[in-house]
Design a protein around this motif. Structure first.
Motif, mmCIF file in Angstrom:
data_model
loop_
_atom_site.group_PDB
_atom_site.id
_atom_site.type_symbol
_atom_site.label_atom_id
_atom_site.label_comp_id
_atom_site.label_asym_id
_atom_site.label_seq_id
_atom_site.Cartn_x
_atom_site.Cartn_y
_atom_site.Cartn_z
ATOM 1 N N CYS A 93 0.836 -1.187 0.000
ATOM 2 C CA CYS A 93 0.000 0.000 0.000
ATOM 3 C C CYS A 93 0.875 1.244 0.000
ATOM 4 O O CYS A 93 1.963 1.252 0.573
ATOM 5 C CB CYS A 93 -0.917 0.005 1.225
ATOM 6 S SG CYS A 93 -2.116 -1.333 1.226
ATOM 7 N N PRO A 94 0.430 2.312 -0.629
ATOM 8 C CA PRO A 94 1.188 3.554 -0.601
ATOM 9 C C PRO A 94 1.244 4.127 0.800
ATOM 10 O O PRO A 94 0.483 3.754 1.688
ATOM 11 C CB PRO A 94 0.402 4.471 -1.558
ATOM 12 C CG PRO A 94 -0.476 3.557 -2.343
ATOM 13 C CD PRO A 94 -0.752 2.388 -1.462
ATOM 14 N N ALA A 95 2.189 5.072 0.951
ATOM 15 C CA ALA A 95 2.344 5.707 2.251
ATOM 16 C C ALA A 95 1.174 6.647 2.518
ATOM 17 O O ALA A 95 0.545 7.158 1.602
ATOM 18 C CB ALA A 95 3.668 6.464 2.302
ATOM 19 N N GLY A 96 0.916 6.893 3.787
ATOM 20 C CA GLY A 96 -0.178 7.773 4.148
ATOM 21 C C GLY A 96 -1.326 7.009 4.779
ATOM 22 O O GLY A 96 -1.265 5.789 4.973
ATOM 23 N N SER A 97 -2.373 7.726 5.113
ATOM 24 C CA SER A 97 -3.537 7.116 5.758
ATOM 25 C C SER A 97 -4.444 6.503 4.707
ATOM 26 O O SER A 97 -4.981 7.201 3.840
ATOM 27 C CB SER A 97 -4.301 8.176 6.560
ATOM 28 O OG SER A 97 -3.471 8.733 7.556
ATOM 29 N N ALA A 98 -4.609 5.186 4.778
ATOM 30 C CA ALA A 98 -5.433 4.469 3.812
ATOM 31 C C ALA A 98 -6.898 4.549 4.231
ATOM 32 O O ALA A 98 -7.211 4.719 5.417
ATOM 33 C CB ALA A 98 -4.983 3.018 3.712
ATOM 34 N N PRO A 99 -7.817 4.425 3.282
ATOM 35 C CA PRO A 99 -9.246 4.437 3.645
ATOM 36 C C PRO A 99 -9.624 3.187 4.417
ATOM 37 O O PRO A 99 -9.101 2.112 4.182
ATOM 38 C CB PRO A 99 -9.940 4.508 2.289
ATOM 39 C CG PRO A 99 -8.960 3.926 1.323
ATOM 40 C CD PRO A 99 -7.609 4.306 1.835
ATOM 41 N N ASP A 100 -10.527 3.336 5.358
ATOM 42 C CA ASP A 100 -10.990 2.229 6.188
ATOM 43 C C ASP A 100 -12.515 2.264 6.215
ATOM 44 O O ASP A 100 -13.121 3.217 6.703
ATOM 45 C CB ASP A 100 -10.432 2.353 7.607
ATOM 46 C CG ASP A 100 -10.623 1.068 8.406
ATOM 47 O OD1 ASP A 100 -11.452 0.232 7.985
ATOM 48 O OD2 ASP A 100 -9.949 0.912 9.432
ATOM 49 N N ARG A 101 -13.145 1.220 5.669
ATOM 50 C CA ARG A 101 -14.601 1.173 5.607
ATOM 51 C C ARG A 101 -15.224 0.939 6.976
ATOM 52 O O ARG A 101 -16.361 1.340 7.233
ATOM 53 C CB ARG A 101 -15.052 0.076 4.645
ATOM 54 C CG ARG A 101 -14.667 0.337 3.192
ATOM 55 C CD ARG A 101 -15.190 -0.778 2.299
ATOM 56 N NE ARG A 101 -14.857 -0.536 0.901
ATOM 57 C CZ ARG A 101 -15.172 -1.356 -0.092
ATOM 58 N NH1 ARG A 101 -15.834 -2.489 0.176
ATOM 59 N NH2 ARG A 101 -14.824 -1.077 -1.338
ATOM 60 N N ARG A 102 -14.488 0.275 7.844
ATOM 61 C CA ARG A 102 -15.059 -0.038 9.160
ATOM 62 C C ARG A 102 -15.223 1.226 10.010
ATOM 63 O O ARG A 102 -16.231 1.385 10.695
ATOM 64 C CB ARG A 102 -14.176 -1.050 9.875
ATOM 65 C CG ARG A 102 -14.108 -2.408 9.190
ATOM 66 C CD ARG A 102 -13.096 -3.305 9.869
ATOM 67 N NE ARG A 102 -11.744 -2.740 9.797
ATOM 68 C CZ ARG A 102 -10.666 -3.298 10.351
ATOM 69 N NH1 ARG A 102 -10.805 -4.428 11.035
ATOM 70 N NH2 ARG A 102 -9.487 -2.742 10.235
ATOM 71 N N THR A 103 -14.232 2.075 9.971
ATOM 72 C CA THR A 103 -14.281 3.292 10.787
ATOM 73 C C THR A 103 -14.764 4.503 10.002
ATOM 74 O O THR A 103 -14.988 5.565 10.600
ATOM 75 C CB THR A 103 -12.886 3.586 11.356
ATOM 76 O OG1 THR A 103 -11.964 3.798 10.274
ATOM 77 C CG2 THR A 103 -12.401 2.425 12.209
ATOM 78 N N GLY A 104 -14.918 4.363 8.680
ATOM 79 C CA GLY A 104 -15.342 5.488 7.876
ATOM 80 C C GLY A 104 -14.248 6.504 7.594
ATOM 81 O O GLY A 104 -14.538 7.630 7.164
ATOM 82 N N GLN A 105 -13.003 6.097 7.834
ATOM 83 C CA GLN A 105 -11.886 7.019 7.598
ATOM 84 C C GLN A 105 -11.647 7.185 6.102
ATOM 85 O O GLN A 105 -11.583 6.213 5.363
ATOM 86 C CB GLN A 105 -10.611 6.497 8.265
ATOM 87 C CG GLN A 105 -9.385 7.370 8.026
ATOM 88 C CD GLN A 105 -8.150 6.785 8.673
ATOM 89 O OE1 GLN A 105 -8.234 5.793 9.389
ATOM 90 N NE2 GLN A 105 -7.005 7.388 8.420
ATOM 91 N N GLU A 106 -11.511 8.406 5.642
ATOM 92 C CA GLU A 106 -11.241 8.695 4.245
ATOM 93 C C GLU A 106 -9.740 8.711 3.982
ATOM 94 O O GLU A 106 -8.942 8.962 4.891
ATOM 95 C CB GLU A 106 -11.858 10.044 3.855
ATOM 96 C CG GLU A 106 -13.380 10.085 3.959
ATOM 97 C CD GLU A 106 -13.937 11.418 3.510
ATOM 98 O OE1 GLU A 106 -13.126 12.306 3.170
ATOM 99 O OE2 GLU A 106 -15.174 11.562 3.514
ATOM 100 N N ALA A 107 -9.395 8.438 2.719
ATOM 101 C CA ALA A 107 -7.982 8.410 2.350
ATOM 102 C C ALA A 107 -7.397 9.817 2.369
ATOM 103 O O ALA A 107 -8.054 10.792 1.992
ATOM 104 C CB ALA A 107 -7.816 7.802 0.958
ATOM 105 N N SER A 108 -6.163 9.907 2.819
ATOM 106 C CA SER A 108 -5.489 11.195 2.855
ATOM 107 C C SER A 108 -5.049 11.597 1.448
ATOM 108 O O SER A 108 -4.973 10.771 0.535
ATOM 109 C CB SER A 108 -4.273 11.130 3.780
ATOM 110 O OG SER A 108 -3.335 10.183 3.292
#
Length: 224
Positions: free
Chosen positions: A16-31
């Motif tokens: 995976c690329p560096a940075g914050s990846a999207p997470d469907r469980r927590t609803g986190q959006e990709a940076s």
């Protein structure tokens, strides 16, 4: 080993690329950083795939245009990739793609594609006297015959045996088979003869377009 195009990207190995990846469980959006790195990786993979495809097309087009008969071997690629040291290089070659391209391009150019059987000892057989070695490891790149004493490159010896095989098996699609099996070397274009009960659909009635009847109402005829 010949390689039609560049190998897969060795830097990321599919990570995976560096940075914050999207997470469907927590609803986190990709940076933004992750999106940029992911786009760069996708472009690199697409470029490698396009270069490999272009190289394979140019290679197979040149071979089918220059040679009327082409011989390929039915290799056990699934077993070859079990070797961790060679798995990546073998996967990058695209053996199945080359065989598929040669199949229809030989037909376009009026040529013939012959497929040697998987167990044909092309490398172990002496192209001069015909003696077959019991074992020949892959690491040995020079063929030395114990009977006649000939010494030559392993691949050249195999090529001579394949060329001689075509002369013996003239008119067949797969070496060792009594009947021709089509341009793709596997018999996929051979039509299976009809036998036994065959479902035949009744013709529609003239002037009306009614609802199609279920399969059980279709007639059963016997093919002769």
């Amino acid at each position: 080993m010949w390689r039609a195009g560049p190998s897969t990207c060795g830097g990321c190995h599919g990570g995976c690329p560096a940075g914050s990846a999207p997470d469907r469980r927590t609803g986190q959006e990709a940076s933004k950083r992750w999106q940029k790195a992911n786009a760069d990786r996708s472009r690199a993979y697409a470029r490698v795939a396009n270069l490999r495809r272009d190289g394979l097309h140019k290679l197979t087009s040149a071979l089918t245009a220059d040679y009327a008969t082409i011989v390929v071997e039915d290799l056990n690629v699934a077993g070859m990739v079990r070797n961790r040291k060679l798995a990546k290089a073998i996967s990058d070659c695209g053996f199945a793609t080359i065989r598929g391209l040669l199949g229809y391009k030989t037909t376009w150019n009026g040529g013939r594609l012959v497929t040697a059987g998987r167990w044909f000892p092309s490398s172990k057989t002496c192209s001069d006297c015909g003696v077959v070695k019991a074992k020949l490891p892959l690491r040995v790149r020079t063929f030395e015959c114990d009977a006649c004493g000939i010494v030559l490159d392993r691949d050249l010896n195999a090529a001579r045996n394949l060329a001689r095989l075509v002369e013996r098996e003239a008119g067949t699609g797969v070496a060792g088979d009594p009947e021709p099996q089509g341009f793709n070397g596997r018999g996929a274009d051979r039509r299976t003869p009809l036998a036994g009960q065959v479902a035949v659909k009744r013709p529609p009635r003239l002037g009306t377009v009614g609802r199609q009847r279920p399969t059980a109402d279709r007639e059963l005829t016997f093919a002769h």
